[in-house]
Design an enzyme around this catalytic site. Structure first.
Site, PDB file in Angstrom:
ATOM      1  N   GLU A 188      99.349  26.690   3.484  1.00  0.00           N
ATOM      2  CA  GLU A 188      98.788  27.078   2.051  1.00  0.00           C
ATOM      3  C   GLU A 188      97.257  27.583   2.336  1.00  0.00           C
ATOM      4  O   GLU A 188      96.489  26.906   2.758  1.00  0.00           O
ATOM      5  CB  GLU A 188      98.777  25.490   1.595  1.00  0.00           C
ATOM      6  CG  GLU A 188      99.842  24.725   1.440  1.00  0.00           C
ATOM      7  CD  GLU A 188     100.903  25.241   0.501  1.00  0.00           C
ATOM      8  OE1 GLU A 188     100.313  25.955  -0.456  1.00  0.00           O
ATOM      9  OE2 GLU A 188     101.956  24.985   0.645  1.00  0.00           O
ATOM     10  N   CYS A 194      91.718  25.482  -4.505  1.00  0.00           N
ATOM     11  CA  CYS A 194      92.531  26.762  -4.150  1.00  0.00           C
ATOM     12  C   CYS A 194      93.260  27.536  -5.265  1.00  0.00           C
ATOM     13  O   CYS A 194      93.857  28.601  -5.165  1.00  0.00           O
ATOM     14  CB  CYS A 194      93.588  26.181  -3.058  1.00  0.00           C
ATOM     15  SG  CYS A 194      94.297  25.023  -3.802  1.00  0.00           S
TER      16      CYS A 194
HETATM   17  P1  NAP Z   1      89.085  27.047   6.835  1.00  0.00           P
HETATM   18  O1  NAP Z   1      87.633  27.704   7.330  1.00  0.00           O
HETATM   19  O2  NAP Z   1      90.125  28.139   7.063  1.00  0.00           O
HETATM   20  O3  NAP Z   1      89.536  25.824   7.616  1.00  0.00           O
HETATM   21  C1  NAP Z   1      90.676  25.028   7.328  1.00  0.00           C
HETATM   22  C2  NAP Z   1      90.886  24.092   8.513  1.00  0.00           C
HETATM   23  O4  NAP Z   1      91.177  24.725   9.668  1.00  0.00           O
HETATM   24  C3  NAP Z   1      89.809  23.340   8.747  1.00  0.00           C
HETATM   25  O5  NAP Z   1      90.299  22.028   8.991  1.00  0.00           O
HETATM   26  C4  NAP Z   1      89.183  24.029  10.154  1.00  0.00           C
HETATM   27  O6  NAP Z   1      88.700  23.005  10.906  1.00  0.00           O
HETATM   28  C5  NAP Z   1      90.418  24.307  10.552  1.00  0.00           C
HETATM   29  N1  NAP Z   1      90.544  25.173  11.677  1.00  0.00           N
HETATM   30  C6  NAP Z   1      89.605  26.250  11.814  1.00  0.00           C
HETATM   31  N2  NAP Z   1      89.708  26.913  12.900  1.00  0.00           N
HETATM   32  C7  NAP Z   1      90.502  26.319  13.596  1.00  0.00           C
HETATM   33  C8  NAP Z   1      91.122  26.501  14.718  1.00  0.00           C
HETATM   34  N3  NAP Z   1      90.859  27.532  15.761  1.00  0.00           N
HETATM   35  N4  NAP Z   1      92.193  25.575  15.406  1.00  0.00           N
HETATM   36  C9  NAP Z   1      92.291  24.509  14.584  1.00  0.00           C
HETATM   37  N5  NAP Z   1      91.796  24.251  13.392  1.00  0.00           N
HETATM   38  C10 NAP Z   1      90.838  25.241  12.762  1.00  0.00           C
HETATM   39  O7  NAP Z   1      89.228  26.672   5.249  1.00  0.00           O
HETATM   40  P2  NAP Z   1      87.876  25.741   4.444  1.00  0.00           P
HETATM   41  O8  NAP Z   1      86.978  26.610   4.505  1.00  0.00           O
HETATM   42  O9  NAP Z   1      88.135  24.442   5.148  1.00  0.00           O
HETATM   43  O10 NAP Z   1      88.749  25.783   3.161  1.00  0.00           O
HETATM   44  C11 NAP Z   1      88.553  26.593   2.381  1.00  0.00           C
HETATM   45  C12 NAP Z   1      89.850  27.475   2.194  1.00  0.00           C
HETATM   46  O11 NAP Z   1      90.979  26.597   2.016  1.00  0.00           O
HETATM   47  C13 NAP Z   1      89.741  28.539   1.065  1.00  0.00           C
HETATM   48  O12 NAP Z   1      90.321  29.899   1.389  1.00  0.00           O
HETATM   49  C14 NAP Z   1      91.053  28.071  -0.142  1.00  0.00           C
HETATM   50  O13 NAP Z   1      91.506  28.838  -0.843  1.00  0.00           O
HETATM   51  C15 NAP Z   1      91.815  27.268   0.826  1.00  0.00           C
HETATM   52  N6  NAP Z   1      92.306  26.166   0.429  1.00  0.00           N
HETATM   53  C16 NAP Z   1      93.804  26.407   0.087  1.00  0.00           C
HETATM   54  C17 NAP Z   1      94.491  25.277  -0.545  1.00  0.00           C
HETATM   55  C18 NAP Z   1      95.981  25.570  -0.828  1.00  0.00           C
HETATM   56  O14 NAP Z   1      96.766  24.418  -0.936  1.00  0.00           O
HETATM   57  N7  NAP Z   1      96.651  26.442  -0.723  1.00  0.00           N
HETATM   58  C19 NAP Z   1      93.950  24.183  -0.743  1.00  0.00           C
HETATM   59  C20 NAP Z   1      92.527  24.183  -0.665  1.00  0.00           C
HETATM   60  C21 NAP Z   1      91.978  25.068   0.019  1.00  0.00           C
HETATM   61  P3  NAP Z   1      86.950  22.904  10.994  1.00  0.00           P
HETATM   62  O15 NAP Z   1      86.338  22.724   9.702  1.00  0.00           O
HETATM   63  O16 NAP Z   1      86.745  21.947  12.018  1.00  0.00           O
HETATM   64  O17 NAP Z   1      86.516  24.340  11.468  1.00  0.00           O
END
Ligand code: NAP
Length: 673
Positions: free
Chosen positions: A258, A297
């Site tokens: 997602e 999102c």
């Molecule tokens: P993100 O930076 O992509 O991080 C998402 C998750 O991935 C976090 O738990 C992060 O952990 C983890 N992660 C990052 N690098 C990783 C790796 N190498 N190995 C394992 N895990 C890793 O996103 P975010 O900033 O938290 O959230 C914002 C984004 O999410 C926005 O773009 C939004 O549109 C999207 N979103 C989508 C939905 C949906 O349902 N489609 C819902 C909510 C948000 P860390 O925090 O520890 O780095």
């Protein structure tokens, strides 16, 4: 203030952060408030614990037992939600935002608890669809079944919904019978950690069913196999990195994604100023821009309005935005809190600047709050007057209160612009014009996971453009990740394997815990209506004597009920009908007589007839024919502590043993006779 230590819960014990921990800042003050992460995390031990302890314990429960567990979890979190609210203010969220995250998450658990008991059997195998006849005599049949994956579900969540984000994945996973390892985004993991502590302290969950990683995940993904699932929510960039992991690819590990999404909202051409639809549109856009400070999102990133209505929308939206007070989320007068961190603020302002290369900022000030420590920004509305050639407005997600308005010429143009997002979670259309709705559904449906139509007729009860509901699919194609979550039982199936099963009626019946027509009939030791729920066995069958149908019966039934349809009353007219040989008995007469044949009249364990399913009339019955009934126990589903539902297979045959009607009868039966 000392830093809050946010721990992981691994293989049955809490692991405090160590020197490798990451600092987490308070969104409102900008000061460090917590730390999370430990190099000491033994990911293999966690996976083993889930696979060897959590999974077997969950799979020993039936779907109904797991559903009851979800309900207990919801009740437990509900009892402690003030603690979660209090902690969540530090993420920048207001009390209204908490209702979406915390209450919304609890609500999702309740919905899955209810769906698990209503839409699944009290069994270990879920039947997907009906029996497929694969042979002429019905001795070789097919059935699709779903069984829980014996691996572990690794949930990687985004920062914006620390509670809902965990629970919307956890509910279908646990209902399926899979253990989960939850890895919340570090920025807000302290809220998730508290929710996990509440759940674990309650003792509701079996050992190993839920583990938590606060901080980095280490190399856990490199240890997953074909019975494991990764369910990811976050940015497209992170999703790409994770899904490209060669180990996941080599082992075909399920990866549900997602991602971010450039969601659109279209103002219908009929929704001119002065209509309820125009006001509704402006209100929905403003709410989507400012709820969670735009860190949703599903937030509306692109506002698509008829060209002549662009200026009126800007004016009305600006007026509403000017009433939103940005500030301390604990202050009840605050309409919009802070972004999650200083880094997120910089990212949003950078992305807004990129959008600004193609669009003009017509409301808000990117430089506002430049001198405060917290991650506050002003809502920003951009206007793009070249939407056909612009790129960033359709591809750059500023994950904050930032939206771009653009004009459209006609419905096809609006659809084309909405689809320029390259796949989104949701698009909304505010219109009362059915043709506009139908055109958007067929022209834009394939690009969006959800289409949300709203107007004056539905607005009082509508749930909002940005609210994913547990009953409806959440996810979207392309840019949105190509994943699908929620959607009722659809979401549970990500954690189960669908298997096509072929075999004889008795074997399929044993596998599906549901008697299959053609299977062995067990003679009823007494009338089945005199037997308690628990005494009834699947396949137990009653055969009734035959009853002859007379012309007088048909006449009496017709005049008594008022159903004097010509096929029952006029022989010549009935003959002209391609289906009938002449006057025929009413179908309802047949099923009424059938009840008269199989019912045991005395008071007993059958409490009520609650419905009929799959009723089919196969062959007409004329005066002089007779019918007899076979009543078989097909399935039993406990409902509460006193009674359960019995599904009976009922078939009616005539004097030549031809099938004339078939259906499934539902009754509520007391457990005791
Ligand atoms: P993100 O930076 O992509 O991080 C998402 C998750 O991935 C976090 O738990 C992060 O952990 C983890 N992660 C990052 N690098 C990783 C790796 N190498 N190995 C394992 N895990 C890793 O996103 P975010 O900033 O938290 O959230 C914002 C984004 O999410 C926005 O773009 C939004 O549109 C999207 N979103 C989508 C939905 C949906 O349902 N489609 C819902 C909510 C948000 P860390 O925090 O520890 O780095």
């Amino acid at each position: 203030m000392p830093l809050l230590d946010v721990s992981s819960f691994a293989a049955g014990r809490w692991i405090a952060p160590d020197d490798s921990a990451r600092l987490i800042e308070n969104a409102v003050t900008g000061a460090p408030m917590a730390r999370a992460g430990s190099a000491d995390l033994d990911v293999q031990a966690m996976l083993d614990h889930a696979r060897k302890t959590g999974g077997p314990a969950l799979r020993a429960l039936t779907f109904h037992a797991r559903a009851r567990m979800l309900k207990a979890m919801a009740v437990e979190l509900g009892r402690h939600k003030d603690v979660l609210y209090d902690l969540s203010f530090a993420t920048g969220a207001t009390q209204a935002d908490h209702l979406i995250d915390i209450d919304g998450g609890i609500g999702t658990l309740f919905v899955y608890a209810s769906k698990g008991r209503r839409e699944m059997a009290d069994a270990h195998v879920h039947l997907d669809g009906g029996i497929e006849p694969l042979s002429r005599d019905g001795n070789f049949l097919g059935q699709h079944i779903c069984t829980p994956l014996p691996g572990v579900a690794v949930h990687i969540n985004a920062f914006n919904f620390p509670v809902w984000g965990m629970l919307e994945k956890l509910a279908p996973t646990l209902l399926a019978g899979m253990p989960a390892i939850v890895k919340p985004a570090t920025a807000t993991c302290y809220v998730t950690e508290r929710a996990v502590r509440i759940l674990l302290d309650s003792g509701i969950l079996p050992n190993g069913a839920l583990q938590l990683v606060s901080g980095g995940l280490g190399d856990m993904l490199d240890h997953l196999g074909c019975q494991d699932v990764v369910s990811f929510t976050g940015s497209a960039e992170t999703a790409l990195t994770l899904r490209a992991n060669p180990h996941l690819l080599r082992n075909a590990v399920r990866f549900v994604a997602e991602q971010d999404s450039l969601n659109a909202s279209i103002l219908g051409p009929d929704a001119v100023p002065g209509t309820p639809e125009f006001d509704l549109f402006v209100a929905e856009v403003q709410r989507e821009m400012t709820t969670k400070a735009g860190q949703k999102c599903t937030a509306i990133r692109r506002i698509i309005a008829p060209e002549p209505l662009v200026d009126p929308v800007i004016a009305a939206l600006g007026e509403r935005l000017s009433r939103i007070r940005v500030g301390d989320p604990r202050d009840p007068a605050t309409g919009m809190g802070a972004l999650v961190s200083g880094a997120q603020k910089r990212d949003v302002l950078d992305k807004a600047a990129l959008i600004g290369t193609e669009a003009t900022c017509v409301w808000g000030d990117p430089t506002a709050f430049g001198d405060v420590a917290g991650a506050f920004v002003s809502p920003m509305l951009f206007h793009c007057d070249t939407p056909d050639t612009a790129r960033h407005v359709h591809t750059t997600e500023a994950f904050g209160p930032v939206s771009t308005i653009m004009g459209y010429r006609d419905a096809d143009h609006a659809i084309a612009l909405a689809n320029r997002g390259g796949g989104s979670l949701v698009a909304s259309v505010i219109t009362r014009d059915p043709q506009v709705a139908a055109a958007v559904a067929s022209g834009a449906g394939a690009y969006h996971g959800r289409l949300y139509f709203n107007n004056r007729d539905s607005m009082a009860e509508s749930t909002g453009h940005g609210s994913p509901l547990p009953h409806m699919v959440h996810g979207g194609p392309g840019r949105a990740g190509g994943g699908e979550e929620l959607g009722g039982l659809r979401g549970v199936m990500h954690y189960m394997q669908r298997t096509a099963v072929q075999g004889s009626p008795d074997l399929l019946g044993a596998i599906g815990q549901s008697w299959v027509p053609g299977g062995t009939e067990i003679p009823a030791p007494a009338h089945p209506f005199t037997r308690g729920f628990h005494d009834l066995r699947l396949g137990e069958t009653l055969h009734t004597p035959a009853r002859k149908i007379t012309l007088d019966d048909i006449e009496t039934f017709a005049h008594f009920t008022g159903d004097t349809f010509y096929a029952h009353m006029d022989d010549d007219a009935a003959r002209r009908n391609p289906f009938f040989p002449g006057r025929v008995a009413h179908g309802y007469l047949l099923i009424s007589f059938a009840a008269g044949l199989f019912v045991e009249p005395a008071e007993g364990p059958v409490l009520a007839n609650t419905g009929l399913d799959a009723l089919r009339f196969m062959k007409p019955v004329v005066a002089g024919d007779s019918i007899k009934v076979r009543l078989t126990v097909k399935q039993k589903t406990p409902r509460n502590t006193e009674y359960g539902e019995v599904r009976w297979h009922v078939s009616l045959r005539n004097q030549d043993d031809d099938l004339v009607a078939e259906y499934e009868l539902l009754t509520m039966n007391a457990y005791q006779a």
